[in-house]
Scaffold this active site. Structure first.
Site, PDB file in Angstrom:
ATOM      1  N   PRO A 125       6.275  81.075 -10.354  1.00 35.70           N
ATOM      2  CA  PRO A 125       6.218  79.765  -9.711  1.00 35.70           C
ATOM      3  C   PRO A 125       5.492  79.753  -8.366  1.00 35.70           C
ATOM      4  O   PRO A 125       5.644  80.676  -7.567  1.00 35.70           O
ATOM      5  CB  PRO A 125       7.694  79.382  -9.531  1.00 35.70           C
ATOM      6  CG  PRO A 125       8.457  80.633  -9.691  1.00 35.70           C
ATOM      7  CD  PRO A 125       7.664  81.501 -10.609  1.00 35.70           C
ATOM      8  N   ASN A 126       4.740  78.699  -8.186  1.00 37.40           N
ATOM      9  CA  ASN A 126       4.041  78.385  -6.930  1.00 37.40           C
ATOM     10  C   ASN A 126       2.820  79.260  -6.640  1.00 37.40           C
ATOM     11  O   ASN A 126       2.112  79.021  -5.672  1.00 37.40           O
ATOM     12  CB  ASN A 126       5.011  78.404  -5.733  1.00 37.40           C
ATOM     13  CG  ASN A 126       6.120  77.396  -5.901  1.00 37.40           C
ATOM     14  OD1 ASN A 126       5.847  76.209  -6.135  1.00 37.40           O
ATOM     15  ND2 ASN A 126       7.374  77.822  -5.835  1.00 37.40           N
ATOM     16  N   ARG A 162      -0.720  76.908  -0.102  1.00 42.08           N
ATOM     17  CA  ARG A 162       0.657  77.274   0.142  1.00 42.08           C
ATOM     18  C   ARG A 162       0.798  78.263   1.306  1.00 42.08           C
ATOM     19  O   ARG A 162       0.277  79.376   1.228  1.00 42.08           O
ATOM     20  CB  ARG A 162       1.150  77.942  -1.147  1.00 42.08           C
ATOM     21  CG  ARG A 162       2.488  78.518  -1.060  1.00 42.08           C
ATOM     22  CD  ARG A 162       2.792  79.361  -2.279  1.00 42.08           C
ATOM     23  NE  ARG A 162       4.184  79.712  -2.201  1.00 42.08           N
ATOM     24  CZ  ARG A 162       4.745  80.699  -2.866  1.00 42.08           C
ATOM     25  NH1 ARG A 162       4.042  81.404  -3.704  1.00 42.08           N
ATOM     26  NH2 ARG A 162       6.008  80.948  -2.700  1.00 42.08           N
ATOM     27  N   TYR A 175       0.362  83.741   2.735  1.00 41.33           N
ATOM     28  CA  TYR A 175      -0.298  84.080   1.465  1.00 41.33           C
ATOM     29  C   TYR A 175      -1.826  84.035   1.515  1.00 41.33           C
ATOM     30  O   TYR A 175      -2.477  84.371   0.521  1.00 41.33           O
ATOM     31  CB  TYR A 175       0.220  83.154   0.357  1.00 41.33           C
ATOM     32  CG  TYR A 175       1.707  83.280   0.134  1.00 41.33           C
ATOM     33  CD1 TYR A 175       2.259  84.465  -0.341  1.00 41.33           C
ATOM     34  CD2 TYR A 175       2.575  82.224   0.424  1.00 41.33           C
ATOM     35  CE1 TYR A 175       3.621  84.595  -0.531  1.00 41.33           C
ATOM     36  CE2 TYR A 175       3.944  82.342   0.229  1.00 41.33           C
ATOM     37  CZ  TYR A 175       4.461  83.531  -0.248  1.00 41.33           C
ATOM     38  OH  TYR A 175       5.814  83.661  -0.432  1.00 41.33           O
ATOM     39  N   ASN A 196       3.962  89.250 -10.813  1.00 39.15           N
ATOM     40  CA  ASN A 196       4.467  88.719  -9.554  1.00 39.15           C
ATOM     41  C   ASN A 196       5.344  87.529  -9.946  1.00 39.15           C
ATOM     42  O   ASN A 196       4.835  86.437 -10.190  1.00 39.15           O
ATOM     43  CB  ASN A 196       3.326  88.268  -8.649  1.00 39.15           C
ATOM     44  CG  ASN A 196       3.841  87.721  -7.326  1.00 39.15           C
ATOM     45  OD1 ASN A 196       5.049  87.487  -7.166  1.00 39.15           O
ATOM     46  ND2 ASN A 196       2.941  87.500  -6.376  1.00 39.15           N
ATOM     47  N   ALA A 199       9.481  83.506  -6.685  1.00 41.19           N
ATOM     48  CA  ALA A 199      10.890  83.421  -6.285  1.00 41.19           C
ATOM     49  C   ALA A 199      11.840  83.905  -7.381  1.00 41.19           C
ATOM     50  O   ALA A 199      12.975  84.299  -7.081  1.00 41.19           O
ATOM     51  CB  ALA A 199      11.226  81.985  -5.896  1.00 41.19           C
ATOM     52  N   GLU A 206       5.586  95.636 -10.519  1.00 36.38           N
ATOM     53  CA  GLU A 206       5.939  94.454  -9.715  1.00 36.38           C
ATOM     54  C   GLU A 206       4.967  94.345  -8.536  1.00 36.38           C
ATOM     55  O   GLU A 206       4.713  95.341  -7.859  1.00 36.38           O
ATOM     56  CB  GLU A 206       7.366  94.648  -9.183  1.00 36.38           C
ATOM     57  CG  GLU A 206       7.843  93.591  -8.206  1.00 36.38           C
ATOM     58  CD  GLU A 206       9.171  93.986  -7.521  1.00 36.38           C
ATOM     59  OE1 GLU A 206       9.527  95.191  -7.523  1.00 36.38           O
ATOM     60  OE2 GLU A 206       9.822  93.088  -6.969  1.00 36.38           O
ATOM     61  N   HIS A 252       3.830  91.854  -5.088  1.00 34.73           N
ATOM     62  CA  HIS A 252       4.016  90.712  -4.174  1.00 34.73           C
ATOM     63  C   HIS A 252       2.876  90.695  -3.174  1.00 34.73           C
ATOM     64  O   HIS A 252       2.527  91.750  -2.621  1.00 34.73           O
ATOM     65  CB  HIS A 252       5.351  90.799  -3.430  1.00 34.73           C
ATOM     66  CG  HIS A 252       6.509  90.821  -4.354  1.00 34.73           C
ATOM     67  ND1 HIS A 252       6.932  89.704  -5.030  1.00 34.73           N
ATOM     68  CD2 HIS A 252       7.288  91.832  -4.771  1.00 34.73           C
ATOM     69  CE1 HIS A 252       7.933  90.027  -5.820  1.00 34.73           C
ATOM     70  NE2 HIS A 252       8.170  91.321  -5.686  1.00 34.73           N
ATOM     71  N   ARG A 287      10.826  89.938   5.265  1.00 38.65           N
ATOM     72  CA  ARG A 287      11.102  88.505   5.239  1.00 38.65           C
ATOM     73  C   ARG A 287      12.616  88.222   5.149  1.00 38.65           C
ATOM     74  O   ARG A 287      13.419  89.070   5.518  1.00 38.65           O
ATOM     75  CB  ARG A 287      10.289  87.870   4.101  1.00 38.65           C
ATOM     76  CG  ARG A 287       8.773  88.073   4.327  1.00 38.65           C
ATOM     77  CD  ARG A 287       7.931  87.416   3.267  1.00 38.65           C
ATOM     78  NE  ARG A 287       8.108  85.967   3.284  1.00 38.65           N
ATOM     79  CZ  ARG A 287       7.661  85.156   2.326  1.00 38.65           C
ATOM     80  NH1 ARG A 287       7.019  85.662   1.284  1.00 38.65           N
ATOM     81  NH2 ARG A 287       7.860  83.866   2.417  1.00 38.65           N
TER      82      ARG A 287
HETATM   83  C1  DQA Z   1       6.040  86.455  -3.475  1.00 36.90           C
HETATM   84  C2  DQA Z   1       7.266  86.652  -2.583  1.00 36.90           C
HETATM   85  C3  DQA Z   1       8.434  85.817  -3.069  1.00 36.90           C
HETATM   86  O1  DQA Z   1       9.561  86.006  -2.232  1.00 36.90           O
HETATM   87  C4  DQA Z   1       8.049  84.347  -3.042  1.00 36.90           C
HETATM   88  O2  DQA Z   1       9.128  83.566  -3.542  1.00 36.90           O
HETATM   89  C5  DQA Z   1       6.792  84.078  -3.773  1.00 36.90           C
HETATM   90  C6  DQA Z   1       5.671  84.988  -3.611  1.00 36.90           C
HETATM   91  C7  DQA Z   1       4.786  87.187  -2.942  1.00 36.90           C
HETATM   92  O3  DQA Z   1       3.831  87.304  -3.690  1.00 36.90           O
HETATM   93  O4  DQA Z   1       4.776  87.620  -1.792  1.00 36.90           O
HETATM   94  O5  DQA Z   1       6.654  83.058  -4.449  1.00 36.90           O
HETATM   95  O6  DQA Z   1       6.336  86.980  -4.762  1.00 36.90           O
END
Ligand code: DQA
Length: 147
Positions: free
Chosen positions: A9-10, A17, A22, A73, A76, A97, A99, A106
């Site tokens: 998501p997102n 964003r 990011y 990735n 959330a 994984e 990020h 964070r």
């Molecule tokens: C994320 C870190 C997560 O905590 C966050 O909710 C994201 C992006 C990152 O790529 O740093 O959506 O996965």
């Protein structure tokens, strides 16, 4: 070698964003980066993004027997989803994984990662380069397993 790159998501909102966290590059830029990396590394990479947990579970299940590795990735859902963890365990495809940000620096609620329990490696805080490291890691892992 076939690798599936999954974004949760997102991540489709990259560029807009929270650019301080990011960056200004878009999801399209990320797709181009992954395509270029795959070409350089001599692997096939397909990308999938969804804002829906169930759609992500479906895509992981469909990867069974098709892909040799997954770079994920989960956004959330990293911090909440036992369903994604179970999906990766179910298919037992080597999974990395990734990020973009360094989640260890964070909020407290980002300190838990369910998916990590099923992953062979985690890359974080490297921006797009984390996806490249993930692809390289899976490639090296496969080479070691087949020699
Ligand atoms: C994320 C870190 C997560 O905590 C966050 O909710 C994201 C992006 C990152 O790529 O740093 O959506 O996965």
């Amino acid at each position: 070698m076939k690798i599936l790159v999954i974004n949760g998501p997102n991540l489709n909102m990259l560029g807009l964003r929270e650019p301080a966290i990011y960056g200004r590059e878009t999801y399209q830029d990320l797709l181009a980066f992954i395509a270029q990396t795959a070409a350089e590394e001599g692997v096939e990479a397909d990308c999938f993004q969804s804002n829906h947990e169930g759609a992500l579970v479906d895509r992981i299940q469909e990867a069974y027997g098709v892909y040799d590795g997954i770079v994920i990735n989960p956004g959330a859902y990293t911090h909440t989803s036992i369903a994604l963890l179970d999906a990766v365990k179910a298919v037992s495809i080597p999974t990395v994984e990734v990020h973009l940000s360094d989640v260890t620096k964070r909020e407290d609620f980002r300190q838990v990662s369910y998916i990590r329990l099923a992953c062979v490696k985690t890359f974080m805080g490297m921006g797009f380069a984390g996806y490249r490291e993930g692809i390289r890691y899976l490639k090296a892992l496969r080479k070691n397993e087949t020699t």
